[in-house]
Design a protein around this motif. Structure first.
Motif, PDB file in Angstrom:
ATOM      1  N   VAL A   1     -21.138  13.305 -17.747  1.00  0.00           N
ATOM      2  CA  VAL A   1     -19.763  12.859 -17.536  1.00  0.00           C
ATOM      3  C   VAL A   1     -18.965  13.322 -18.747  1.00  0.00           C
ATOM      4  O   VAL A   1     -19.479  13.386 -19.862  1.00  0.00           O
ATOM      5  CB  VAL A   1     -19.672  11.323 -17.382  1.00  0.00           C
TER       6      VAL A   1
ATOM      7  N   THR B   1     -19.650   1.848 -16.969  1.00  0.00           N
ATOM      8  CA  THR B   1     -20.350   2.691 -16.007  1.00  0.00           C
ATOM      9  C   THR B   1     -19.485   3.898 -15.707  1.00  0.00           C
ATOM     10  O   THR B   1     -18.288   3.762 -15.440  1.00  0.00           O
ATOM     11  CB  THR B   1     -20.656   1.898 -14.715  1.00  0.00           C
ATOM     12  N   TYR B   2     -20.106   5.057 -15.763  1.00  0.00           N
ATOM     13  CA  TYR B   2     -19.413   6.329 -15.547  1.00  0.00           C
ATOM     14  C   TYR B   2     -19.934   6.986 -14.270  1.00  0.00           C
ATOM     15  O   TYR B   2     -21.122   6.887 -13.954  1.00  0.00           O
ATOM     16  CB  TYR B   2     -19.682   7.299 -16.707  1.00  0.00           C
ATOM     17  N   ASN B   3     -19.031   7.678 -13.563  1.00  0.00           N
ATOM     18  CA  ASN B   3     -19.444   8.534 -12.450  1.00  0.00           C
ATOM     19  C   ASN B   3     -19.952   9.833 -13.056  1.00  0.00           C
ATOM     20  O   ASN B   3     -19.247  10.468 -13.838  1.00  0.00           O
ATOM     21  CB  ASN B   3     -18.264   8.831 -11.513  1.00  0.00           C
ATOM     22  N   VAL B   4     -21.174  10.204 -12.729  1.00  0.00           N
ATOM     23  CA  VAL B   4     -21.766  11.412 -13.291  1.00  0.00           C
ATOM     24  C   VAL B   4     -22.078  12.410 -12.187  1.00  0.00           C
ATOM     25  O   VAL B   4     -22.207  12.048 -11.015  1.00  0.00           O
ATOM     26  CB  VAL B   4     -23.051  11.108 -14.093  1.00  0.00           C
ATOM     27  N   THR B   5     -22.179  13.663 -12.580  1.00  0.00           N
ATOM     28  CA  THR B   5     -22.578  14.733 -11.666  1.00  0.00           C
ATOM     29  C   THR B   5     -23.709  15.515 -12.310  1.00  0.00           C
ATOM     30  O   THR B   5     -23.892  15.486 -13.541  1.00  0.00           O
ATOM     31  CB  THR B   5     -21.409  15.689 -11.357  1.00  0.00           C
TER      32      THR B   5
ATOM     33  N   THR C   1     -15.569  12.326 -20.879  1.00  0.00           N
ATOM     34  CA  THR C   1     -14.601  11.269 -21.100  1.00  0.00           C
ATOM     35  C   THR C   1     -13.740  11.650 -22.303  1.00  0.00           C
ATOM     36  O   THR C   1     -14.111  12.535 -23.079  1.00  0.00           O
ATOM     37  CB  THR C   1     -15.308   9.902 -21.313  1.00  0.00           C
TER      38      THR C   1
ATOM     39  N   SER D   1     -29.232  11.764  -7.212  1.00  0.00           N
ATOM     40  CA  SER D   1     -29.300  11.940  -5.760  1.00  0.00           C
ATOM     41  C   SER D   1     -28.995  13.343  -5.239  1.00  0.00           C
ATOM     42  O   SER D   1     -28.476  14.192  -5.945  1.00  0.00           O
ATOM     43  CB  SER D   1     -28.372  10.923  -5.102  1.00  0.00           C
TER      44      SER D   1
ATOM     45  N   ARG E   1     -24.155  13.237  -7.204  1.00  0.00           N
ATOM     46  CA  ARG E   1     -23.239  12.279  -7.803  1.00  0.00           C
ATOM     47  C   ARG E   1     -23.978  10.954  -7.974  1.00  0.00           C
ATOM     48  O   ARG E   1     -24.792  10.570  -7.166  1.00  0.00           O
ATOM     49  CB  ARG E   1     -22.023  12.063  -6.918  1.00  0.00           C
ATOM     50  N   GLY E   2     -23.649  10.260  -9.059  1.00  0.00           N
ATOM     51  CA  GLY E   2     -24.289   8.974  -9.296  1.00  0.00           C
ATOM     52  C   GLY E   2     -23.600   8.223 -10.413  1.00  0.00           C
ATOM     53  O   GLY E   2     -22.480   8.563 -10.802  1.00  0.00           O
ATOM     54  N   LEU E   3     -24.284   7.228 -10.916  1.00  0.00           N
ATOM     55  CA  LEU E   3     -23.710   6.364 -11.945  1.00  0.00           C
ATOM     56  C   LEU E   3     -24.612   6.329 -13.174  1.00  0.00           C
ATOM     57  O   LEU E   3     -25.833   6.265 -13.058  1.00  0.00           O
ATOM     58  CB  LEU E   3     -23.536   4.942 -11.419  1.00  0.00           C
TER      59      LEU E   3
ATOM     60  N   THR F   1     -24.761   4.032 -16.701  1.00  0.00           N
ATOM     61  CA  THR F   1     -24.218   2.897 -17.429  1.00  0.00           C
ATOM     62  C   THR F   1     -24.664   2.997 -18.878  1.00  0.00           C
ATOM     63  O   THR F   1     -25.841   3.226 -19.158  1.00  0.00           O
ATOM     64  CB  THR F   1     -24.693   1.564 -16.817  1.00  0.00           C
TER      65      THR F   1
END
Length: 177
Positions: free
Chosen positions: A130, A115-119, A132, A98, A102-104, A106
């Motif tokens: 992401v 599911t991770y928050n990604v940029t 981790t 988007s 920022r988005g998701l 999985t």
């Protein structure tokens, strides 16, 4: 003589008769083109989907070891990278998300999903990523995922990636002593 006259008259009339022109050919019915096949719908269970075409390749750079899943002579579709400085694992999917960046994403293994928050990365080509911890249990679930794992990122096609040893190798190297 009458017969001659009769025959002459008969042949004379026969010469005056016109032969009808041949009938025009009947139009040949053209077969209708076959309808296009219905679009292939993804299998309900992602474990039944075919594996995405590509191969894993191992590499190492200044940040640490990485594995890239790609088609030959193409940019990586998915990257797993060890960041030695933070003992972190960076998971990156080709594509961007988007407008706000920022988005998701999985990632599904056979027995676990997270599911991770990604940029969006600022790198080109575009990747959504992401970071981790190398100790994230989802990484173990991926490494032992019955032959494949799924990566879903909104706005992109799902990837069904084989869990070959390259993925686990990067994780092990990052966790090392």
């Amino acid at each position: 003589m009458r017969i001659k006259i009769f025959l002459f008259s008969l042949f004379s009339l026969a010469g005056c008769a016109s032969v009808p022109p041949p009938a025009p050919p009947l139009p040949v019915a053209q077969p209708l083109p076959a309808p296009p096949p219905p679009p292939i719908q993804p299998a309900e269970n992602w474990l039944d989907r075919p594996i995405t075409a590509g191969n894993w390749e191992l590499g190492r750079d200044a940040l640490g070891p990485f594995a890239a899943f790609r088609k030959p002579s193409a940019n990586a579709e998915f990257l797993v990278r060890c960041i030695f400085a933070t003992k972190g694992i960076k998971l990156s999917r080709a594509g961007s998300i988007s407008e706000n960046g920022r988005g998701l994403m999985t990632i599904r293994a056979a027995d676990a999903s997270k599911t991770y928050n990604v940029t969006n990365d600022s790198e080109m080509p575009a990747y959504a990523s992401v970071e981790t911890a190398a100790s994230d249990p989802q990484l173990d679930a991926i490494a032992y995922s019955r032959g494949r794992f799924l990566v879903s990122l909104s706005g992109t096609n799902d990837l069904v990636i084989p869990d070959w040893p390259e993925f686990a190798r990067v994780i092990e190297d990052c966790r090392g002593p």
